[in-house]
Scaffold this motif. Structure first.
Motif, PDB file in Angstrom:
ATOM      1  N   LEU A 173      72.739  58.829  78.655  1.00  0.00           N
ATOM      2  CA  LEU A 173      72.823  60.139  78.035  1.00  0.00           C
ATOM      3  C   LEU A 173      71.458  60.599  77.535  1.00  0.00           C
ATOM      4  CD1 LEU A 173      76.139  59.520  76.074  1.00  0.00           C
ATOM      5  CD2 LEU A 173      75.847  60.540  78.331  1.00  0.00           C
ATOM      6  N   ALA A 174      71.354  61.893  77.272  1.00  0.00           N
ATOM      7  CA  ALA A 174      70.059  62.522  77.009  1.00  0.00           C
ATOM      8  C   ALA A 174      69.452  62.113  75.676  1.00  0.00           C
ATOM      9  CB  ALA A 174      70.211  64.034  77.060  1.00  0.00           C
ATOM     10  N   TYR A 215      68.675  67.061  83.251  1.00  0.00           N
ATOM     11  CA  TYR A 215      69.915  66.883  82.491  1.00  0.00           C
ATOM     12  C   TYR A 215      71.012  67.813  82.992  1.00  0.00           C
ATOM     13  CZ  TYR A 215      66.475  64.946  79.214  1.00  0.00           C
ATOM     14  OH  TYR A 215      65.459  64.232  78.646  1.00  0.00           O
ATOM     15  N   ASN A 216      72.244  67.362  82.861  1.00  0.00           N
ATOM     16  CA  ASN A 216      73.406  68.226  83.032  1.00  0.00           C
ATOM     17  C   ASN A 216      73.782  68.824  81.682  1.00  0.00           C
ATOM     18  OD1 ASN A 216      73.943  67.796  85.809  1.00  0.00           O
ATOM     19  ND2 ASN A 216      74.980  65.860  85.343  1.00  0.00           N
ATOM     20  N   ASP A 230      79.348  66.402  81.841  1.00  0.00           N
ATOM     21  CA  ASP A 230      78.814  66.120  83.176  1.00  0.00           C
ATOM     22  C   ASP A 230      78.607  67.382  84.000  1.00  0.00           C
ATOM     23  OD1 ASP A 230      77.745  64.119  84.769  1.00  0.00           O
ATOM     24  OD2 ASP A 230      79.591  63.847  85.915  1.00  0.00           O
ATOM     25  N   GLY A 231      78.108  68.435  83.326  1.00  0.00           N
ATOM     26  CA  GLY A 231      77.786  69.667  84.022  1.00  0.00           C
ATOM     27  C   GLY A 231      78.861  70.727  83.946  1.00  0.00           C
ATOM     28  N   ALA A 232      80.027  70.386  83.427  1.00  0.00           N
ATOM     29  CA  ALA A 232      81.124  71.357  83.351  1.00  0.00           C
ATOM     30  C   ALA A 232      81.014  72.247  82.115  1.00  0.00           C
ATOM     31  CB  ALA A 232      82.468  70.639  83.349  1.00  0.00           C
ATOM     32  N   GLY A 233      80.219  71.815  81.131  1.00  0.00           N
ATOM     33  CA  GLY A 233      80.076  72.597  79.905  1.00  0.00           C
ATOM     34  C   GLY A 233      79.002  73.658  80.032  1.00  0.00           C
ATOM     35  N   SER A 234      78.689  74.311  78.908  1.00  0.00           N
ATOM     36  CA  SER A 234      77.708  75.406  78.924  1.00  0.00           C
ATOM     37  C   SER A 234      76.494  75.116  78.058  1.00  0.00           C
ATOM     38  CB  SER A 234      78.369  76.704  78.450  1.00  0.00           C
ATOM     39  OG  SER A 234      78.895  76.544  77.138  1.00  0.00           O
ATOM     40  N   THR A 235      76.466  73.994  77.347  1.00  0.00           N
ATOM     41  CA  THR A 235      75.357  73.676  76.439  1.00  0.00           C
ATOM     42  C   THR A 235      74.746  72.325  76.765  1.00  0.00           C
ATOM     43  OG1 THR A 235      76.896  72.684  74.846  1.00  0.00           O
ATOM     44  CG2 THR A 235      76.352  75.027  74.546  1.00  0.00           C
ATOM     45  N   TYR A 236      73.486  72.174  76.366  1.00  0.00           N
ATOM     46  CA  TYR A 236      72.779  70.898  76.493  1.00  0.00           C
ATOM     47  C   TYR A 236      72.747  70.231  75.124  1.00  0.00           C
ATOM     48  CZ  TYR A 236      71.145  72.632  81.014  1.00  0.00           C
ATOM     49  OH  TYR A 236      71.083  73.109  82.295  1.00  0.00           O
ATOM     50  N   SER A 274      74.663  65.415  77.089  1.00  0.00           N
ATOM     51  CA  SER A 274      74.186  65.664  78.454  1.00  0.00           C
ATOM     52  C   SER A 274      73.915  64.365  79.204  1.00  0.00           C
ATOM     53  CB  SER A 274      72.911  66.504  78.410  1.00  0.00           C
ATOM     54  OG  SER A 274      73.179  67.799  77.905  1.00  0.00           O
ATOM     55  N   SER A 275      74.236  64.386  80.490  1.00  0.00           N
ATOM     56  CA  SER A 275      74.040  63.219  81.357  1.00  0.00           C
ATOM     57  C   SER A 275      72.868  63.473  82.308  1.00  0.00           C
ATOM     58  CB  SER A 275      75.328  62.946  82.142  1.00  0.00           C
ATOM     59  OG  SER A 275      75.729  64.114  82.860  1.00  0.00           O
ATOM     60  N   ILE A 276      72.656  62.546  83.236  1.00  0.00           N
ATOM     61  CA  ILE A 276      71.547  62.653  84.194  1.00  0.00           C
ATOM     62  C   ILE A 276      71.753  63.858  85.100  1.00  0.00           C
ATOM     63  CG2 ILE A 276      70.295  61.490  86.053  1.00  0.00           C
ATOM     64  CD1 ILE A 276      71.307  58.832  84.953  1.00  0.00           C
ATOM     65  N   GLY A 277      70.695  64.651  85.266  1.00  0.00           N
ATOM     66  CA  GLY A 277      70.792  65.885  86.035  1.00  0.00           C
ATOM     67  C   GLY A 277      70.719  65.691  87.541  1.00  0.00           C
ATOM     68  N   LYS A 278      71.017  66.765  88.245  1.00  0.00           N
ATOM     69  CA  LYS A 278      71.107  66.715  89.708  1.00  0.00           C
ATOM     70  C   LYS A 278      69.744  66.737  90.404  1.00  0.00           C
ATOM     71  CE  LYS A 278      75.786  68.641  89.867  1.00  0.00           C
ATOM     72  NZ  LYS A 278      76.019  68.405  88.423  1.00  0.00           N
TER      73      LYS A 278
END
Length: 284
Positions: A146-147, A167-168, A172-178, A197-201
């Motif tokens: 995690l971030a 970052y997502n 896992d990218g489904a939300g709107s905030t970091y 936030s998790s590891i980004g794409k």
């Protein structure tokens, strides 16, 4: 990293208690081995079967030579702040120049890809551990990575477009905030992938992504530092800005976005920073 077993390491039959070698002696021996490697690359020939089996450079000895030189330059720069090493470093860089291979440049990174498949045991190892399984479900380790607040805030506070590549958003990218965590700090909310936030794409790309061994942007940052210290030819600013652009492109952004960042953000702008070494290292 200090003194460690080296000359007697991994020889348990002969040395149950291997001696500790001096860190400086180890570095100097690694440099000698890289010199030997580049000399071999100059004269070697590669059979077609060997080229096919080479999952790094497909038998391209010029590319192997550049990798050896770049790795050697990295080793030398690790000693750049040590008193009394400048003459040694300059002499070794002269050997690099003399062998004629040069360094890894833009679009010339060294990557490993034997042909990854979306099959158990055959995915890219980084993806398999920190990404998703063959069936698309998250791995256990993906939810643990995690971030960090330090890293996220550096990007956020400097309007760095790489934020959503590293970052997502939450969930896992489904939300709107970091959201990030200060490591070691007790927090008053659930520390899971649903809330942090998790590891980004831009980092976790796909099951068959190349595995980087040495990227073009790392090499360009190394060359930028060496040029700024006056140890290699070329313009430090040119190397530096090329490195930032290469990193943007690797993460899935554009050169135009990198140009805007380099121009508009004080943290990245060459002219706005008096301490060029600090600027290079910060972006590296």
């Amino acid at each position: 990293y200090g003194n460690v077993p080296y000359t007697q390491a991994n020889q348990s039959v002969n040395f149950l208690n291997p001696k500790y070698d001096k860190a400086q002696d180890i570095y100097e021996d690694l440099v000698k081995q890289l010199d030997t490697a580049t000399n071999l690359f100059k004269t070697a020939t590669v059979a077609p079967a060997d080229a096919t089996a080479d999952i790094y450079a497909k038998g391209d000895l010029q590319k192997w030579g550049k990798f050896a030189n770049t790795l050697k330059l990295r080793i030398l720069l690790r000693q750049s702040e040590m008193p009394g090493r400048e003459a040694y470093i300059k002499a070794e860089i002269a050997k690099i120049t003399a062998n004629g291979f040069g360094y890894i440049e833009t679009d010339e990174g060294i990557f490993n890809n034997p042909g990854y498949l979306n099959t158990t045991g055959k995915q890219n190892p980084f993806w398999a551990v920190y990404g998703y399984g063959v069936d698309g479900t998250r791995t256990a380790s993906h939810g643990y990575m995690l971030a960090s607040t330090y890293g996220m805030d550096f990007l956020r506070n400097n309007n760095d477009p790489r934020l959503d590549k590293f970052y997502n958003t939450i969930n896992d990218g489904a939300g709107s905030t970091y959201v990030s965590l200060v490591w070691g700090q007790e927090v008053n909310f659930d520390q899971t992938i649903a809330t942090v936030s998790s590891i980004g794409k831009g980092v976790l790309k796909s099951f068959d992504q190349d595995q980087p061994i040495m990227t073009d942007f790392e090499s360009l940052f190394i060359q930028a530092e060496a040029a700024q210290r006056g140890w290699i030819a070329g313009d430090a600013r040119t190397y530096y800005e090329a490195a930032v652009k290469a990193n943007f492109i690797y993460l899935g952004l554009t050169e135009a976005e990198a140009d805007t960042y380099l121009t508009d953000q004080t943290v990245a702008n060459w002219d706005a920073n008096a301490n060029k070494i600090a600027l290079i290292i910060k972006q590296k």
